[in-house]
Design a protein around this motif. Structure first.
Motif, PDB file in Angstrom:
ATOM      1  N   PHE A   1       0.862  -1.176   0.000  1.00 51.81           N
ATOM      2  CA  PHE A   1       0.000   0.000   0.000  1.00 51.81           C
ATOM      3  C   PHE A   1       0.899   1.227   0.000  1.00 51.81           C
ATOM      4  O   PHE A   1       1.839   1.314   0.795  1.00 51.81           O
ATOM      5  N   VAL A   2       0.636   2.169  -0.923  1.00 54.56           N
ATOM      6  CA  VAL A   2       1.514   3.335  -1.051  1.00 54.56           C
ATOM      7  C   VAL A   2       0.731   4.626  -0.865  1.00 54.56           C
ATOM      8  O   VAL A   2      -0.431   4.744  -1.272  1.00 54.56           O
ATOM      9  N   GLU A   3       1.371   5.582  -0.208  1.00 55.56           N
ATOM     10  CA  GLU A   3       0.907   6.962  -0.119  1.00 55.56           C
ATOM     11  C   GLU A   3       1.995   7.802  -0.782  1.00 55.56           C
ATOM     12  O   GLU A   3       3.052   8.026  -0.200  1.00 55.56           O
ATOM     13  N   VAL A   4       1.728   8.229  -1.991  1.00 57.53           N
ATOM     14  CA  VAL A   4       2.770   8.806  -2.835  1.00 57.53           C
ATOM     15  C   VAL A   4       2.991  10.277  -2.497  1.00 57.53           C
ATOM     16  O   VAL A   4       2.049  11.079  -2.477  1.00 57.53           O
ATOM     17  N   ALA A   5       4.263  10.640  -2.263  1.00 64.17           N
ATOM     18  CA  ALA A   5       4.628  12.037  -2.051  1.00 64.17           C
ATOM     19  C   ALA A   5       4.791  12.722  -3.405  1.00 64.17           C
ATOM     20  O   ALA A   5       5.167  12.094  -4.400  1.00 64.17           O
ATOM     21  N   HIS A   6       4.510  14.013  -3.462  1.00 63.57           N
ATOM     22  CA  HIS A   6       4.719  14.767  -4.703  1.00 63.57           C
ATOM     23  C   HIS A   6       6.204  14.748  -5.059  1.00 63.57           C
ATOM     24  O   HIS A   6       7.083  14.773  -4.194  1.00 63.57           O
ATOM     25  N   GLY A   7       6.476  14.695  -6.348  1.00 59.39           N
ATOM     26  CA  GLY A   7       7.862  14.679  -6.807  1.00 59.39           C
ATOM     27  C   GLY A   7       7.951  15.078  -8.258  1.00 59.39           C
ATOM     28  O   GLY A   7       6.943  15.216  -8.964  1.00 59.39           O
ATOM     29  N   ASP A   8       9.193  15.257  -8.738  1.00 56.85           N
ATOM     30  CA  ASP A   8       9.418  15.655 -10.128  1.00 56.85           C
ATOM     31  C   ASP A   8       9.236  14.490 -11.098  1.00 56.85           C
ATOM     32  O   ASP A   8       9.048  14.712 -12.295  1.00 56.85           O
ATOM     33  N   LYS A   9       9.300  13.266 -10.599  1.00 55.24           N
ATOM     34  CA  LYS A   9       9.191  12.091 -11.470  1.00 55.24           C
ATOM     35  C   LYS A   9       7.931  11.306 -11.127  1.00 55.24           C
ATOM     36  O   LYS A   9       7.494  11.292  -9.967  1.00 55.24           O
ATOM     37  N   PRO A  10       7.344  10.641 -12.129  1.00 46.04           N
ATOM     38  CA  PRO A  10       6.170   9.793 -11.861  1.00 46.04           C
ATOM     39  C   PRO A  10       6.522   8.675 -10.880  1.00 46.04           C
ATOM     40  O   PRO A  10       7.680   8.291 -10.724  1.00 46.04           O
ATOM     41  N   PHE A  11       5.481   8.128 -10.256  1.00 44.31           N
ATOM     42  CA  PHE A  11       5.637   7.042  -9.285  1.00 44.31           C
ATOM     43  C   PHE A  11       4.801   5.867  -9.767  1.00 44.31           C
ATOM     44  O   PHE A  11       3.636   6.015 -10.131  1.00 44.31           O
ATOM     45  N   ALA A  12       5.389   4.657  -9.773  1.00 45.11           N
ATOM     46  CA  ALA A  12       4.662   3.476 -10.232  1.00 45.11           C
ATOM     47  C   ALA A  12       5.051   2.255  -9.414  1.00 45.11           C
ATOM     48  O   ALA A  12       6.211   2.087  -9.026  1.00 45.11           O
ATOM     49  N   VAL A  13       4.060   1.420  -9.153  1.00 48.58           N
ATOM     50  CA  VAL A  13       4.300   0.075  -8.636  1.00 48.58           C
ATOM     51  C   VAL A  13       4.227  -0.868  -9.821  1.00 48.58           C
ATOM     52  O   VAL A  13       3.247  -0.855 -10.578  1.00 48.58           O
TER      53      VAL A  13
END
Length: 311
Positions: A146-158
């Protein structure tokens, strides 16, 4: 014999092989193993093979000592070897053993990544983490995250063997099942893209929805997520008119040893309520209290059977 049934028997036989390797194993546990072998001739045959394999891979290793929350590291390593050795040509699970982060059976792990994203690993799960490329990648090797994604310059993927679940928001779960992958979104959106689907074959999953997919495509339509479907990071399982066999299946994923259910006898029973994950004995007691016809038999610390009382 269906593949899923064969895999379950292999896993059960492997666990018995490890349990019986302990010189201090008691008579009740041996009797429980004998009862398990008597259920099906395949049980005894596979157990004999597993015990031979145990002796071949751990000839100079002291017998593993049972622990309250699971097996020792040595035992877990050998236990993981046994089912794989049984199946000719089966891939060895080195990736899961060497993963960046892992959780044990019955353990819920909470992590904070370098970008500030927060992750929970469900019982018996493993992930690799790679933020070096153009995408912040979490590789799901085993189990559920389970992920809670922080804002960032790059996309986030599982990502896993079936494809990717890219965050278009912040909170979602990805679970790797035997035949496909399940994505459950609790906040914003997630873009699911099967591995072999091509760049133009994807589906957006909204908050409160769930979807299944394999590497070839989506295997079920997007559906509403089950109530409390991602409650496990908080240490609980939530059920709404769920079949008791499914309740026990989920509890069994968080419990060392075997939790055997008489599915035919339990077929008509359903349960609504909340159960604790990390106190599985208490959870079974709560379940039996809510369903008076249920019978929970603790045959040993490693073996519990659930059925119904005779009419």
């Amino acid at each position: 014999m269906p593949d899923a049934a064969a895999e379950r028997i292999r896993q059960e036989a492997a666990l018995w092989a490890v349990t019986l390797a302990d010189d201090a194993v008691d008579d009740a546990t041996r009797a429980a193993c004998d009862a398990w072998c008597a259920l099906d001739e395949r049980h005894a045959r596979l157990l004999a093979e597993m015990r031979r394999m145990w002796e071949s891979v751990t000839p100079d290793t002291p017998a593993p000592q049972p622990a309250r929350r699971g097996l020792s590291r040595q035992a877990l390593g050998a236990l993981a070897l046994l089912p794989c050795l049984l199946v000719a040509g089966a891939a060895m699970p080195w990736q899961a053993w060497l993963a960046d982060e892992r959780s044990g059976v019955g353990e819920i792990r909470h992590l904070t990544l370098e970008d500030g994203s927060r992750i929970a690993l469900n019982s018996d799960s493993a992930i690799d983490i790679d933020f070096s490329g153009s995408v912040r990648r979490v590789q799901l090797v085993r189990g559920e995250v389970f992920v809670e994604v922080a804002h960032g310059d790059k996309p986030f993927a599982v990502v896993d063997r079936d494809g990717s679940a890219r965050a278009l928001g912040t909170r979602y779960a990805v679970r790797r099942d035997a035949d496909d992958t399940v994505v459950t979104v609790t906040e914003s959106r997630v873009r699911v893209q099967p591995l072999d689907g091509g760049d133009d074959r994807w589906v957006d999953v909204q908050a409160g929805q769930q979807v299944r997919f394999n590497r070839s495509g989506v295997t079920t339509d997007t559906v509403p997520a089950a109530p409390g479907g991602v409650a496990w990071p908080q240490g609980r399982l939530v059920f709404d008119d769920a079949p008791v066999a499914e309740v026990l299946r989920q509890l069994g994923q968080h419990r060392p040893g075997l939790l055997l259910a008489d599915d035919e006898a339990l077929d008509t029973l359903r349960f609504t309520g909340v159960l604790p994950i990390q106190q599985s004995d208490a959870a079974l007691a709560l379940l039996a209290s809510a369903l008076p016809s249920l019978r929970v038999s603790t045959l040993s610390p490693w073996l519990v059977r659930v059925t119904t009382a005779p009419p």
